[in-house]
Write an enzyme that holds these catalytic residues in place. Structure first.
Site, PDB file in Angstrom:
ATOM      1  N   HIS A 482       1.082  -1.128  -0.025  1.00 16.96           N
ATOM      2  CA  HIS A 482      -0.019   0.083   0.086  1.00 16.96           C
ATOM      3  C   HIS A 482       0.753   1.255   0.211  1.00 16.96           C
ATOM      4  O   HIS A 482       0.773   2.152  -0.674  1.00 16.96           O
ATOM      5  CB  HIS A 482      -0.892  -0.054   1.259  1.00 16.96           C
ATOM      6  CG  HIS A 482      -1.691   1.158   1.553  1.00 16.96           C
ATOM      7  ND1 HIS A 482      -3.085   1.165   1.071  1.00 16.96           N
ATOM      8  CD2 HIS A 482      -1.196   2.514   1.880  1.00 16.96           C
ATOM      9  CE1 HIS A 482      -3.607   2.526   1.254  1.00 16.96           C
ATOM     10  NE2 HIS A 482      -2.661   3.184   1.537  1.00 16.96           N
ATOM     11  N   GLU A 483       1.761   1.468   0.883  1.00 14.65           N
ATOM     12  CA  GLU A 483       2.704   2.532   1.059  1.00 14.65           C
ATOM     13  C   GLU A 483       3.569   2.570  -0.089  1.00 14.65           C
ATOM     14  O   GLU A 483       3.771   3.626  -0.579  1.00 14.65           O
ATOM     15  CB  GLU A 483       3.472   2.473   2.179  1.00 14.65           C
ATOM     16  CG  GLU A 483       2.849   2.559   3.632  1.00 14.65           C
ATOM     17  CD  GLU A 483       1.755   3.704   3.784  1.00 14.65           C
ATOM     18  OE1 GLU A 483       1.914   4.763   2.851  1.00 14.65           O
ATOM     19  OE2 GLU A 483       0.797   3.661   4.372  1.00 14.65           O
ATOM     20  N   HIS A 486       1.729   4.529  -2.752  1.00 16.05           N
ATOM     21  CA  HIS A 486       1.610   5.846  -2.867  1.00 16.05           C
ATOM     22  C   HIS A 486       3.282   6.225  -3.293  1.00 16.05           C
ATOM     23  O   HIS A 486       3.206   7.442  -4.092  1.00 16.05           O
ATOM     24  CB  HIS A 486       1.771   6.534  -1.248  1.00 16.05           C
ATOM     25  CG  HIS A 486       0.301   6.421  -0.807  1.00 16.05           C
ATOM     26  ND1 HIS A 486      -0.783   6.718  -1.202  1.00 16.05           N
ATOM     27  CD2 HIS A 486      -0.033   5.920   0.374  1.00 16.05           C
ATOM     28  CE1 HIS A 486      -1.782   6.564  -0.444  1.00 16.05           C
ATOM     29  NE2 HIS A 486      -1.377   6.041   0.656  1.00 16.05           N
ATOM     30  N   GLU A 511      -6.108   7.908  -1.374  1.00 19.52           N
ATOM     31  CA  GLU A 511      -5.954   6.356  -0.963  1.00 19.52           C
ATOM     32  C   GLU A 511      -6.154   5.199  -2.064  1.00 19.52           C
ATOM     33  O   GLU A 511      -5.811   4.110  -2.097  1.00 19.52           O
ATOM     34  CB  GLU A 511      -6.599   6.055   0.315  1.00 19.52           C
ATOM     35  CG  GLU A 511      -6.343   6.927   1.691  1.00 19.52           C
ATOM     36  CD  GLU A 511      -4.700   6.722   1.910  1.00 19.52           C
ATOM     37  OE1 GLU A 511      -4.157   5.509   1.698  1.00 19.52           O
ATOM     38  OE2 GLU A 511      -4.141   7.621   2.695  1.00 19.52           O
ATOM     39  N   TYR A 653     -10.691   7.027   3.748  1.00 21.45           N
ATOM     40  CA  TYR A 653     -10.424   5.608   3.616  1.00 21.45           C
ATOM     41  C   TYR A 653     -11.350   4.636   2.977  1.00 21.45           C
ATOM     42  O   TYR A 653     -10.971   3.585   2.395  1.00 21.45           O
ATOM     43  CB  TYR A 653      -9.873   5.139   5.002  1.00 21.45           C
ATOM     44  CG  TYR A 653      -8.429   5.658   5.165  1.00 21.45           C
ATOM     45  CD1 TYR A 653      -7.378   5.240   4.814  1.00 21.45           C
ATOM     46  CD2 TYR A 653      -8.249   7.013   6.199  1.00 21.45           C
ATOM     47  CE1 TYR A 653      -5.821   5.404   4.981  1.00 21.45           C
ATOM     48  CE2 TYR A 653      -6.644   7.405   6.308  1.00 21.45           C
ATOM     49  CZ  TYR A 653      -5.709   6.546   5.586  1.00 21.45           C
ATOM     50  OH  TYR A 653      -4.536   7.125   6.019  1.00 21.45           O
TER      51      TYR A 653
END
Length: 718
Positions: A482-483, A486, A511, A653
């Site tokens: 997930h990170e 980004h 997100e 989110y």
């Protein structure tokens, strides 16, 4: 060593040579340069001659140029090992925020920007968007108020809110509390965790010190058999930053006051106006509807887990201790036990297949194949060759940090893309969660050449031990992916202006790209590709595995199909309870930012509200059923999101999952590694950053308006 074609990036990486003495001086120099430019614009441009090129463009170039230094100057507070450097970085953050407030409240600049806006010059779309955003920013910063006491009060509020935000996060970063436990009290906690804990002496002789950092906290709540231990850890964690309690209340009151000064009914109306949701009513309806739909499922999931708790206590001869309650500190423990009992899923066994370094490398390979990228780690011997100072150690801020140069592959033209940094283990004073930080944005210089971005993943995974590498639980694999999502968004973005670079999109969309990528962590072929059993990494690891394997055959290199199958079966286990927990955060956020009157908010006890809503929404019992009332803990004081930019925005989110699920099931579900679609996604969505309306990017990619069908289907609510 880097391949020859990718040996020498066309742009040097940033350097991290700031000191406690230099950081504030450099910040003051940048501020003075920007202030001088603004003064020059005001002095040299008359209102009737104001244009985008004369007014907004010079400030945009200055913003971009300053960001190359300013992002790093404030980044040190999250990662530096030296407290004096972190403190200086915090001071730099305050100075930059104060100057930003001052700049955004300059009426002389606003009049020029407004005059340029009225000219209707026929600008290119991104420049027009910048002009509109710039003008709106002045209005939202109080320049619609008449000069005098109201505007002065608004400015005072903005400055105080900035101070609160910085202090609140600093308190979280610097938090170093912990608890001493005996080995007996920590029964069930994996040896891998216990072996890393500080051993006590003196009055704590024979005890181990458990911190509230994730690698200590979560395994204890998942594995400690003693419910009193779990209860103590949970409650003390909720009270670890109680100095933030008055700061939180002050912040929500000031936000409400500021919104009302501008003519909004509350802070939520002010914040959501520019988001995809547009109005608080839309958000409240979405959250309320989801809560109703999930209530029955949450109650059913709790019933199953409560029965499991009763059976577990009976099996251990502790049936008399069962009181009919299922507590919030029981949840991680019995969710884990349920997965082991009903799905034959041992999360420790799963983790053996996901050593941090090999998993990260495999994730980068997925992005290479899907998006047309190449990642080249810049190792010690190559760092000095590309460092602007000639010193390799200057291009990282800590010895733990890895750095990669990122390039387009052959099909995309082999151009340079930027730099990716990873800082993956906890240490004192470091940012305590998992996040992506932009270190320098991409943009076009005035001469049309491109500045390439640098981005950092800052996480807190367990450190390697003497006998095992750092191993990721499956939920940590998801977090890392997930990170990293980004980070990729930050890297492949190509915008004209720094303002719109990368993840600089509206909060209820930001997100979605990373949430969509989480699906790859639930896809059999990708789980197989990400995996490598740690015993196959080296003879030393094989030997240490054999020590505790009791004569078993060495595991296969890749995770077995049966384990993948069992893992995937658990994807939606306790989904309702998980989503209800997210709803608690989102509904609390809206409640404190959407009061009917300011007086009502003044009377609100944020602690009581936070704990009461948790009880009402999540289905889980808390200390209040033990007679401890609703002031036993102060979770809002540990909730960095609501002070760090997600105020009246945490709903994003959940709402962004509507977009992420729609994109995945419409485009990628049948073939997650479809390179053609991956590149289309890169260019249609990620590359655009915030340079155009996010709904346009989404609709261009989907070929239609987004639908919520996939989101509700995924939650079993269709």
């Amino acid at each position: 060593m880097a391949p020859a074609a990718f040996k020498k990036p066309p742009q040097a990486p940033p350097v991290f040579i700031g000191t406690a003495a230099s950081i504030v001086k450099d910040t003051e120099r940048l501020i003075e340069r920007s202030r001088t430019l603004q003064d020059q614009i005001v002095a040299s441009v008359k209102q009737e001659h104001a244009s985008f090129e004369e007014v907004v463009l010079p400030m945009a170039h200055d913003e971009a140029s300053s960001s190359l230094e300013s992002h790093i100057l404030v980044f040190y507070q999250a990662v530096s090992a030296e407290k004096a450097v972190r403190d200086a970085s915090t001071e730099a953050d305050k100075l930059i925020d104060d100057f930003s407030i001052e700049s955004n409240m300059r009426e002389d600049l606003y009049k020029l920007v407004d005059a340029a806006f009225d000219k209707k010059e026929g600008l290119d779309p991104e420049s027009q968007r910048l002009l509109e955003k710039e003008r709106k920013e002045y209005i939202r910063n109080g320049l619609s108020l008449p000069a005098g006491s109201k505007r002065d009060r608004f400015k005072e509020i903005k400055k105080r809110l900035s101070q609160i935000s910085i202090q609140f996060q600093k308190n979280l970063n610097e938090e170093n509390g912990g608890l001493w436990f005996t080995n007996e009290e920590l029964e069930g906690v994996p040896e891998d965790v216990l072996s890393t804990l500080m051993k006590g002496d003196g009055t704590n002789e024979g005890k181990l010190r458990l911190t509230f950092k994730y690698p200590d906290l979560f395994p204890t709540l998942k594995y400690a058999k003693n419910p009193i231990t779990r209860q103590k850890v949970f409650i003390d964690n909720e009270n670890k930053s109680n100095q933030n309690v008055p700061l939180f209340k002050e912040a929500v009151l000031l936000r409400d006051e500021a919104a009302r000064l501008l003519g909004y009914p509350n802070h939520a109306a002010f914040k959501i106006e520019d988001k995809m949701a547009k109005t608080p009513a839309t958000v409240d309806e979405f959250l309320g509807d989801l809560r109703k739909r999930l209530a029955k499922g949450g109650a059913k999931e709790k019933e199953i887990l409560q029965k499991l708790k009763e059976e577990d206590l009976q099996s251990r001869g502790k049936e008399k201790s069962f009181d009919g309650h299922y507590f919030v500190w029981d949840h991680r423990y019995y969710s884990r036990l349920q997965l082991e009992r009903d799905y034959q899923l041992d999360q420790q066994k799963v983790a053996e297949y996901f050593p941090l370094q090999t998993t990260l490398s495999a994730m980068l390979r997925i992005f290479e194949e899907l998006l047309g990228l190449v990642f080249v780690e810049i190792t010690t011997e190559d760092r000095s060759a590309i460092s602007p100072s000639g010193k390799g150690e200057d291009i990282v801020w800590h010895p733990d940090v890895q750095v990669f140069s990122v390039w387009d592959d052959d099909g995309e033209g082999q151009a340079f893309v930027g730099y990716l940094y990873t800082d993956l283990h906890p240490r004192d004073g470091k940012y305590g969660h998992a996040a992506n930080f932009n270190l320098s944005p991409g943009f076009l210089y005035p001469n049309g050449t491109r500045r390439y971005p640098a981005t950092a993943l800052v996480c807190n995974f367990s450190k390697p031990g003497p006998k095992k590498p750092s191993l990721l639980k499956h939920d940590e694999v998801v977090t890392l992916f997930h990170e990293l999502g980004h980070g990729i968004h930050d890297l492949v973005s190509k915008t004209k202006y720094a303002r719109f670079h990368g993840t600089s999109v509206v909060q209820d969309f930001v997100e979605a790209p990373s949430q969509m990528l989480e699906n790859w962590c639930w896809t059999p072929s990708q789980l197989k590709a990400l995996s490598q059993h740690y015993s196959t990494l080296s003879p030393e690891y094989l030997a240490s595995w054999k020590e505790q394997a009791a004569g078993q055959a060495q595991p296969s290199e890749k995770i077995p199909d049966e384990l993948i199958e069992n893992l995937i079966k658990t994807k939606h286990v306790n989904d309702a309870l998980f989503t209800l927990r997210q709803l608690h955060f989102g509904i609390f956020d809206m409640a404190v930012h959407e009061p009917k009157t300011h007086e009502e908010l003044e009377k609100t006890d944020c602690t009581e509200l936070y704990n009461r809503l948790r009880t009402e929404i999540t289905c889980l019992d808390g200390p209040e059923v033990l007679g401890m009332g609703n002031d036993w803990g102060h979770g809002q004081a540990t909730f960095g999101h609501l002070i760090g930019g997600y105020d009246a925005g945490y709903y994003g989110y959940l709402s962004s999952q509507v977009y992420s699920m729609d994109m995945f099931y419409s485009v990628f579900a049948k073939d997650p590694m479809n390179a053609k679609e991956g590149r289309r996604y890169r260019h249609a969505v990620l590359e655009k950053g915030g340079s155009q309306d996010e709904m346009k990017s989404l609709e261009d990619f989907l070929g239609r308006k987004p639908s919520s069908d996939a989101f509700y289907r995924e939650l079993g609510l269709a």
